[in-house]
Design a protein around this motif. Structure first.
Motif, mmCIF file in Angstrom:
data_model
loop_
_atom_site.group_PDB
_atom_site.id
_atom_site.type_symbol
_atom_site.label_atom_id
_atom_site.label_comp_id
_atom_site.label_asym_id
_atom_site.label_seq_id
_atom_site.Cartn_x
_atom_site.Cartn_y
_atom_site.Cartn_z
ATOM 1 N N GLY A 256 -13.349 -2.699 1.389
ATOM 2 C CA GLY A 256 -12.471 -3.814 1.719
ATOM 3 C C GLY A 256 -11.392 -4.088 0.696
ATOM 4 O O GLY A 256 -10.910 -5.216 0.595
ATOM 5 N N ARG A 257 -10.972 -3.073 -0.050
ATOM 6 C CA ARG A 257 -9.971 -3.318 -1.095
ATOM 7 C C ARG A 257 -8.551 -3.440 -0.552
ATOM 8 O O ARG A 257 -7.646 -3.768 -1.327
ATOM 9 N N PHE A 258 -8.357 -3.191 0.724
ATOM 10 C CA PHE A 258 -7.029 -3.357 1.307
ATOM 11 C C PHE A 258 -6.940 -4.578 2.217
ATOM 12 O O PHE A 258 -5.911 -4.785 2.871
ATOM 13 N N SER B 41 -5.340 9.344 -1.203
ATOM 14 C CA SER B 41 -4.862 8.787 -2.487
ATOM 15 C C SER B 41 -4.164 7.437 -2.291
ATOM 16 O O SER B 41 -3.221 7.115 -3.022
ATOM 17 N N SER B 42 -4.558 6.674 -1.338
ATOM 18 C CA SER B 42 -3.905 5.386 -1.083
ATOM 19 C C SER B 42 -4.343 4.366 -2.131
ATOM 20 O O SER B 42 -5.504 4.332 -2.557
ATOM 21 N N HIS B 43 -3.414 3.541 -2.546
ATOM 22 C CA HIS B 43 -3.698 2.476 -3.511
ATOM 23 C C HIS B 43 -2.637 1.386 -3.350
ATOM 24 O O HIS B 43 -1.601 1.591 -2.692
ATOM 25 N N THR B 44 -2.895 0.247 -3.977
ATOM 26 C CA THR B 44 -1.994 -0.907 -3.893
ATOM 27 C C THR B 44 -1.164 -0.985 -5.165
ATOM 28 O O THR B 44 -1.699 -0.878 -6.280
ATOM 29 N N TYR C 281 -3.740 -0.926 -10.069
ATOM 30 C CA TYR C 281 -4.897 -1.570 -10.698
ATOM 31 C C TYR C 281 -5.364 -0.818 -11.946
ATOM 32 O O TYR C 281 -5.722 -1.448 -12.955
ATOM 33 N N ARG C 282 -5.371 0.490 -11.911
ATOM 34 C CA ARG C 282 -5.880 1.245 -13.057
ATOM 35 C C ARG C 282 -4.980 1.064 -14.284
ATOM 36 O O ARG C 282 -5.442 1.252 -15.414
ATOM 37 N N ASP C 283 -3.724 0.704 -14.089
ATOM 38 C CA ASP C 283 -2.853 0.412 -15.231
ATOM 39 C C ASP C 283 -3.290 -0.874 -15.926
ATOM 40 O O ASP C 283 -3.264 -0.965 -17.171
ATOM 41 N N LYS D 101 0.838 -1.196 0.000
ATOM 42 C CA LYS D 101 0.000 0.000 0.000
ATOM 43 C C LYS D 101 0.874 1.248 0.000
ATOM 44 O O LYS D 101 1.840 1.351 0.761
ATOM 45 N N VAL D 102 0.555 2.197 -0.867
ATOM 46 C CA VAL D 102 1.303 3.460 -0.963
ATOM 47 C C VAL D 102 0.298 4.617 -0.953
ATOM 48 O O VAL D 102 -0.896 4.438 -1.214
ATOM 49 N N GLY D 103 0.810 5.816 -0.688
ATOM 50 C CA GLY D 103 -0.030 7.017 -0.689
ATOM 51 C C GLY D 103 -0.595 7.319 0.678
ATOM 52 O O GLY D 103 -0.485 6.535 1.635
ATOM 53 N N ASP D 104 -1.223 8.496 0.781
ATOM 54 C CA ASP D 104 -1.813 8.925 2.047
ATOM 55 C C ASP D 104 -3.255 8.437 2.145
ATOM 56 O O ASP D 104 -3.694 7.565 1.390
#
Length: 509
Positions: free
Chosen positions: A229-231, A173-176, A200-202, A167-170
């Motif tokens: 629950g995506r994390f 804007s957090s995402h995996t 994921y969006r890539d 997990k990165v970002g604050d």
């Protein structure tokens, strides 16, 4: 007549020597003059010059002619007999019939002389073994090796793994982010092994680009987007496995593996910058407009009309896909229920184990506290078993069901692209008919408008080219989709077979 008057005056000496060697009564043979014509040719025919040379090599029996030539034959045999012996040895080693014929010829020339057989045997032993049979034995082994076809040798191989999710970002804007590692034999890439970071969006961008670049191709889709629950660990692991399966299936596809956007996704270090640069380049060259022309015409024409399938094969496949989608959705619902039940049982076993352990600590009797504590350990093991089964169900059979539900969505997208090509084909034909009717009206009017007639002729030719192009595109899409659906059926059987086997193995364990 005495022996000196014989017409064969050059031969009696040789037979006499041989007869003295073999029989003591040889000198009494020339007493009869009547038997000489028949006796002397028989003696000459029974013996040969070659036999004389062999006998002379066995031992010195007196002067039998030129001693120098005999000595040279005895010491150093000439080349032709040596070659003949070599060929005879080769025939003996390779052919059984040649062995028998050689034995018969040797026995006919030996005249019951053991020395000749010894000399022939000694001459054979000096001949080196032939090299040809060894080469003949190696030939079949080279021919039995399996050969690889040109298509298989030219087809690049890919091995892609998606791992290390973090997990990165604050908070906003957090995402995996996942690490995509690729190993390939394709010459189109800068190196054979490389690693990039993707979110994921890539993956979603790659899926949309491949659909746009390859109409009619069934593109393996990414997992569905989820907000709640995506994390969680289970969701992240299932998404990672689904993305990995997606990339490996794309890389194994004979058409999609050569797409430039796949190369950009797998190799680019500055992915976001390269995407923007590519979009500006495509817009500058008008690629986006050329890609959107088919979709624009199809949407505008098909917006108010309903597509009627004229091909029975595609009609049956559409009905089959609808029924398959309904069955897979029902199976997915049942699988989710089983997974939820196993998770609930694991939680119940955990609570039961905690209660038993608490009771064992309060109980004063060791004979009762010991069994209670052991029962608590058993419940912990049962809880771990339920959790493992729930995770195994989700990652084996559940992920295959979810993947093919999404693949049916990709097939329907390909069907939609085929419908758009059909609508564009119909639009081009209607435009051609309008221009032809305008041209016929102008010709029936009989007015001398050569410039307008020439322009209408050019417009009719251009419309005819558009009709031909749209018709060919529609037919090509139909042929391509037939191959894609056949490929879908083959892969479906293999994937479900593998998923069920893994599911059963997990249940046995």
């Amino acid at each position: 007549m005495d022996l000196e008057d014989s017409p064969w005056d050059d031969s009696p000496s040789s037979p006499d020597h041989s007869q003295e060697t073999t029989t003591p009564s040889a000198p009494s043979a020339p007493t009869s003059s009547n038997s000489k014509p028949s006796r002397t040719p028989r003696r000459y025919g029974a013996q040969s010059t070659r036999l004389e040379a062999v006998d002379d090599s066995l031992g010195p029996l007196g002067p039998l002619g030129d001693n120098s030539s005999t000595a040279s034959i005895a010491e150093e045999p000439p080349a032709p007999p040596q070659k003949e012996q070599g060929r005879t040895r080769h025939a003996v080693s390779t052919n059984a019939s040649g062995r028998s014929s050689l034995r018969g010829a040797t026995e006919s020339l030996s005249l019951e002389d053991d020395g000749v057989d010894a000399a022939v045997t000694a001459g054979k032993a000096r001949v080196p073994p032939p090299v040809q049979p060894a080469a003949q034995q190696e030939g079949p082994r080279r021919q039995t090796q399996r050969s690889v076809s040109v298509e298989q040798a030219a087809k690049p191989s890919f091995e892609i793994t998606v791992g290390d999710p973090h997990k990165v970002g604050d908070l906003t804007s957090s995402h995996t982010v996942y690490q995509v590692r690729t190993r390939t034999t394709s010459k189109a890439y800068a190196s054979q092994t490389f690693t990039v970071s993707r979110r994921y969006r890539d993956f979603l961008w790659l899926y949309n680009q491949l659909h746009s670049n390859n109409p009619g191709v069934v593109v393996p889709p990414p997992p569905e987007k989820q907000v709640v629950g995506r994390f969680s660990d289970d969701f992240v692991e299932s998404r990672r496995a689904a993305c990995e399966r997606m990339l490996n299936k794309i890389a194994a596809h004979p058409i999609l593996q050569h797409d430039g956007d796949l190369k950009l996704f797998l190799e680019s270090e500055s992915f976001n910058v390269d995407i923007k640069h590519k979009e500006r380049k495509d817009n500058g060259l008008g690629v986006g407009e050329s890609k959107g022309w088919l979709g624009g015409v199809g949407i505008s024409v098909g917006a108010g009309s309903k597509f009627v399938e004229h091909d029975d094969w595609f009609h049956d496949r559409r009905i089959y896909l609808d029924a398959l989608l309904a069955q897979l959705q029902a199976l997915q619902k049942s699988t989710d229920t089983v997974i939820a039940s196993r998770s609930a049982l694991a939680a119940s076993c955990s609570d039961f184990s905690t209660s038993l352990r608490s009771l064992s600590t309060v109980e004063l009797s060791p004979s009762l506290s010991g069994p209670l504590d052991a029962l608590a350990d058993v419940q912990v093991r049962i809880k771990e078993l339920y959790e493992r089964q729930a995770q195994q169900d989700a990652l084996t059979l559940g992920i295959v069901i979810d993947e093919y539900i999404r693949l049916i969505g990709s097939i329907k997208t390909a069907f939609t692209q085929r419908q758009k090509s059909y609508f564009s084909y119909q639009a081009a034909e209607s435009e051609l008919q309008k221009r032809k009717s305008t041209q016929e009206k102008l010709l029936r009017a009989g007015r001398s408008q050569n410039e307008r007639l020439a322009q209408l002729g050019a417009d009719v030719d251009d419309a005819q080219r558009r009709v031909n192009s749209a018709r060919l595109l529609f037919e090509d899409l139909g042929r391509l989709m037939r191959k894609e659906l056949e490929r879908f059926e083959r892969e479906k059987v293999e994937d479900f077979k593998s998923g069920v086997e893994t599911y059963l193995e997990g249940g046995v364990e």
